[in-house]
Design an enzyme around this catalytic site. Sequence first.
Site, PDB file in Angstrom:
ATOM      1  N   TYR A 183       0.611  -1.465  -0.052  1.00  0.00           N
ATOM      2  CA  TYR A 183      -0.017  -0.002  -0.150  1.00  0.00           C
ATOM      3  C   TYR A 183       0.986   1.314  -0.080  1.00  0.00           C
ATOM      4  CZ  TYR A 183      -3.771   2.968   1.141  1.00  0.00           C
ATOM      5  OH  TYR A 183      -4.519   3.980   1.001  1.00  0.00           O
TER       6      TYR A 183
ATOM      7  N   ALA B 286      -1.898  -4.822   4.106  1.00  0.00           N
ATOM      8  CA  ALA B 286      -1.714  -5.447   5.340  1.00  0.00           C
ATOM      9  C   ALA B 286      -2.589  -6.736   5.448  1.00  0.00           C
ATOM     10  CB  ALA B 286      -1.250  -4.720   6.273  1.00  0.00           C
TER      11      ALA B 286
ATOM     12  N   VAL C 136       2.729  -1.899   5.970  1.00  0.00           N
ATOM     13  CA  VAL C 136       2.713  -0.568   6.683  1.00  0.00           C
ATOM     14  C   VAL C 136       1.113  -0.321   6.979  1.00  0.00           C
ATOM     15  CG1 VAL C 136       3.562   1.667   7.068  1.00  0.00           C
ATOM     16  CG2 VAL C 136       4.822  -0.039   6.015  1.00  0.00           C
TER      17      VAL C 136
ATOM     18  N   ILE D 236      -0.708   2.952   8.818  1.00  0.00           N
ATOM     19  CA  ILE D 236      -0.538   4.273   9.268  1.00  0.00           C
ATOM     20  C   ILE D 236      -1.949   4.631   9.920  1.00  0.00           C
ATOM     21  CG2 ILE D 236       0.224   6.803   9.135  1.00  0.00           C
ATOM     22  CD1 ILE D 236       1.948   5.595   6.639  1.00  0.00           C
TER      23      ILE D 236
ATOM     24  N   GLU E 151      -7.994   8.843  10.276  1.00  0.00           N
ATOM     25  CA  GLU E 151      -9.079   9.491  11.305  1.00  0.00           C
ATOM     26  C   GLU E 151     -10.111   8.373  11.547  1.00  0.00           C
ATOM     27  OE1 GLU E 151      -9.954  13.346   9.802  1.00  0.00           O
ATOM     28  OE2 GLU E 151      -8.066  14.130   9.642  1.00  0.00           O
TER      29      GLU E 151
ATOM     30  N   HIS F 191     -10.450   2.279  10.838  1.00  0.00           N
ATOM     31  CA  HIS F 191     -10.131   1.351   9.863  1.00  0.00           C
ATOM     32  C   HIS F 191      -8.742   0.990  10.563  1.00  0.00           C
ATOM     33  CE1 HIS F 191      -9.669  -0.526   6.321  1.00  0.00           C
ATOM     34  NE2 HIS F 191      -8.564  -0.139   5.896  1.00  0.00           N
TER      35      HIS F 191
END
Length: 165
Positions: free
Chosen positions: A30, A61, A90, A92, A95, A98
């Site tokens: 991603y 992932a 990865v 990250i 907001e 998820h």
Amino acid sequence: MVTTRKESAGDASLNAGLEGARVLIVEGRYYEALADELLAGARAVLEAAGVEVEVITVPGALEVPIAAEIALEAAEITGNAVDAVVGLGVVIRGETYHFEIVAGESARGLMDLGMAHALPVGNGILTVDTEAQAWERARVSEGNKGGGAAEAALTLLRLRRRLEA
């Protein structure tokens, strides 16, 4: 008395027990540039250990444990056994909720895979708050978590082979 030591998979003495081993890397891409760095770290460790490496690429992932399971089933059918798996990717934080789902389920999926198959698995899926944190952990010259995941898988594989001998 407890002692600790840092071992590198590249040391010849530590490669004992890895003869003929085949390690599958499943990488979520991603974040392409971060994925490249994680893969470079993992490959370096595995190649230094002299094991055969196969790489499967998936979008993110969450797909890593699923692809690993599919590959393990295919390997059983073809007789081309996989001795260990390294999952890379990865996640990250954003907001939304998820992040928690992807982070938790990808880790759980890799753990379930290892437990269900009694298979050495190294988890190199980074779960971080920022891209800067991801780079600190992914860079081969810094955190080298790809290499760390590969070393974890090799450590478990050595243990398995030693106990089965």
